[in-house]
Design an enzyme around this catalytic site. Structure first.
Site, mmCIF file in Angstrom:
data_model
loop_
_atom_site.group_PDB
_atom_site.id
_atom_site.type_symbol
_atom_site.label_atom_id
_atom_site.label_comp_id
_atom_site.label_asym_id
_atom_site.label_seq_id
_atom_site.Cartn_x
_atom_site.Cartn_y
_atom_site.Cartn_z
ATOM 1 N N SER A 160 33.241 36.020 -39.670
ATOM 2 C CA SER A 160 32.535 35.159 -40.790
ATOM 3 C C SER A 160 31.380 35.811 -41.196
ATOM 4 O O SER A 160 30.588 36.542 -40.300
ATOM 5 C CB SER A 160 32.550 33.621 -40.572
ATOM 6 N N LYS A 192 36.592 34.461 -50.895
ATOM 7 C CA LYS A 192 37.541 35.508 -51.472
ATOM 8 C C LYS A 192 37.612 35.441 -52.786
ATOM 9 O O LYS A 192 38.269 36.329 -53.436
ATOM 10 C CB LYS A 192 39.037 35.342 -50.603
#
Length: 569
Positions: A472, A126
């Site tokens: 993911s 992120k």
């Protein structure tokens, strides 16, 4: 360099700023250094995970470059939530919200101290979009640098990554992997500094940084442990000073066409489905409309040309060994899949940056367009009565991309993971994990623990999984995420019952349930929103403002609503 039009004049120029300059003198700066442009050098350095531990060294090199270019660097750090450690438990609820905190913390640091420019160095998933979002929000001259990927581990004479460990957990539950084997693997899978080595989210967004024009050509691929990264870091510092002099700003670089280039490199490499969140979020900061369906349209027309894990064979280091991301971009450009006229931070267009690049022979990591592994890219956008606002699936490396089966419905990841570990599911099932969207989670968790356990049990190609949460970049199998509208707002996924037959078509891009409109409407009339346990703190605040996954799960009105641009103050 005159500060007449630079933000730092508000904190460093004139007699009335004597108290402000006193703070700089306290840190050892000279009058000459204070008079120069002030450049924020931000990294996500910390000791949370290997993704970030090499960033302090690179930040030091970037500062040397700023000084060489005539600026004064001011180093600071931002947070990270490391997905590999947050995965599979409630900690993953913090991951996607951390993207907003990262962007916010950088914005507030720059605004508060009136910095003129940014060099941003990122490691974990992120932090990459978070840093780039801040650059676009502030619109000061900016250069992005990826901290680099981890080198592959070695186990039983083969390269391994952390994904192998996640899948080995499923193998252990199935009895095919012993505890001794699992323990031996976990000790060697991650041999040092750097982000996960496959084409997971970190490397996908690193490749985006070059394709979108915010990073120096070649900077995304050298492994984190290699000191050659320091050369790129120093060049970043020098480059940002040229951008300050020329007043070239991120929103001049990140255009709609640049975003399409970014989506193309994700598709061409079988990259992370998370790009369908992060690219719309970047567009949002720049005041551009570019949602999941826009990203999916680029996916549809872009061939898969890189054979990278998790769907393929190779790792990020292998891409570096053949010439880096520029090789992929050059193949796409020559095939007509990129906009070569987009401006980049080099001051040249993308096509000009790639003019002398050629695809090397005698390698199978990246192939010519004529030999594409798939004609339509490694990811597919889906739409249908189960996902009116869209969904996304990674199909790279999959043999079958259509599936029909009865739903097994779970209202949390934990409930589904427990069923998987107890092998309370069967081939042909469609596992449904709901109430894990941006609002419902809250935080839109990734499901790598669950999908890896299924693969480790040998059923990865025999079941499907759909969720309003995320996957993911390391996830493989027929796993559909970002289903919208999410269950928490009454989306169709929240109306499903065990046994409802779900149809997935990765060829035509559809996701539907065999229920009539009337039946769905009747169920919706009975549906009631669920209360959340998160009634204070950062996750509560996130729920109040976060928007749909289709538009990037953003939390503020964005560039289109701006009346004040920081860089122009």
């Amino acid at each position: 360099m005159s500060k007449e039009h630079l933000p730092s004049r508000h904190a460093t120029s004139g007699p009335e700023r004597a108290p402000h300059r006193a703070f700089y003198y306290a840190m050892g700066l000279t009058a000459e250094e204070i008079a120069r442009p002030i450049v924020g050098v931000v990294s996500s350095w910390n000791e949370a995970a290997p993704c970030n531990i090499a960033l302090k060294r690179q930040a030091a090199a970037a500062k040397r470059g700023v000084v060489a270019g005539g600026g004064t660097p001011r180093e600071f750090t931002t947070i990270t939530v490391t997905d590999g450690i947050a995965m599979g438990h409630a900690g993953m609820k913090a991951s996607l919200p951390s993207r907003e905190i990262i962007a916010d913390s950088i914005e507030l640091t720059v605004r508060g101290h009136c910095y003129d420019a940014l060099v941003g160095i990122a490691g974990c998933d992120k932090t990459l979009p978070g840093l780039m979002m801040a650059m676009l929000r502030l619109d000061v001259p900016s250069v992005f640098l990826y901290g680099g990927s981890i080198l592959p581990g070695r186990y039983k004479e083969r390269d391994v990554t952390v994904l192998d460990v996640f899948e080995a957990v499923g193998g252990y539950a199935a009895g095919t992997v012993s505890l001794d084997e699992l323990t031996a693997l976990e000790k060697v899978a991650c041999p040092g500094a750097g982000s996960c080595g496959g084409q997971y989210t970190a490397n996908s967004m690193a490749y985006v940084s070059e394709a979108i024009g915010l990073a120096l050509p070649g900077s995304a691929s050298p492994p984190a442990a290699w000191e050659t990264r320091d050369v790129y870091a120093e060049q970043c510092g020098e480059t940002v000073m040229r951008l300050v002099r020329d007043q070239v700003r991120p929103r001049q670089i990140v255009t709609r066409r640049a975003l399409e280039n970014a989506a193309a490199v994700v598709a061409a490499t079988g990259g992370s489905t998370n790009a369908t969140l992060h690219l719309p979020a970047l567009a949002h900061e720049a005041g551009l409309a570019f949602d999941l369906f826009d990203v999916a349209e680029v996916f549809r027309r872009t061939p898969l040309i890189a054979d990278l894990k998790p769907g393929g064979k190779y790792l990020a280091k292998d891409v570096h060994d053949i010439g880096g991301v520029s090789i992929i971009l050059k193949v796409l450009l020559d095939g007509g899949f990129l906009h070569g006229d987009c401006l980049t931070i080099t001051g040249k267009t993308l096509a000009e940056n790639l003019a002398d690049v050629a695809l090397p022979g005698d390698q199978k990591v990246v192939v010519p367009v004529a030999e594409a592994l798939s004609p339509t890219g490694g990811l597919v956008g889906l739409r249908g009565n189960l996902a009116p606002d869209g969904a996304v699936v990674k199909v790279a490396g999959m043999k079958h991309v259509t599936f029909s089966g009865p739903a097994r419905v779970f209202d949390s990841e934990e409930a589904c993971f427990e069923a998987v570990m107890q092998r309370q599911y069967a081939a042909g099932d469609v596992l449904v994990i709901r109430y894990e969207g941006p609002r419902g989670g809250p935080g839109m968790r990734e499901m790598l623990s669950t999908t890896s356990a299924i693969y480790g049990q040998g059923l990865g190609e025999q079941v499907a999984l759909i969720t309003d949460g995320r996957f993911s970049g390391a996830t493989r199998g027929l796993c559909i995420g970002h289903v919208g509208p999410e269950a928490a707002v009454g989306g169709p996924i929240g109306l499903l019952r065990d046994g409802d037959v779900i149809d997935i078509d990765g060829v035509n891009g559809t996701l539907s349930v065999r229920l009539s409109d009337e039946e769905l409407a009747a169920r919706h009339a009975e549906w009631k929103p669920r209360a959340t346990d998160y009634t204070s703190g950062a996750l509560w605040r996130y729920v109040q403002t976060v928007g749909p996954a289709r538009y990037g799960a953003v939390v503020h009105p964005g560039g289109a609503a701006e009346k004040h641009i920081y860089a122009e103050q």
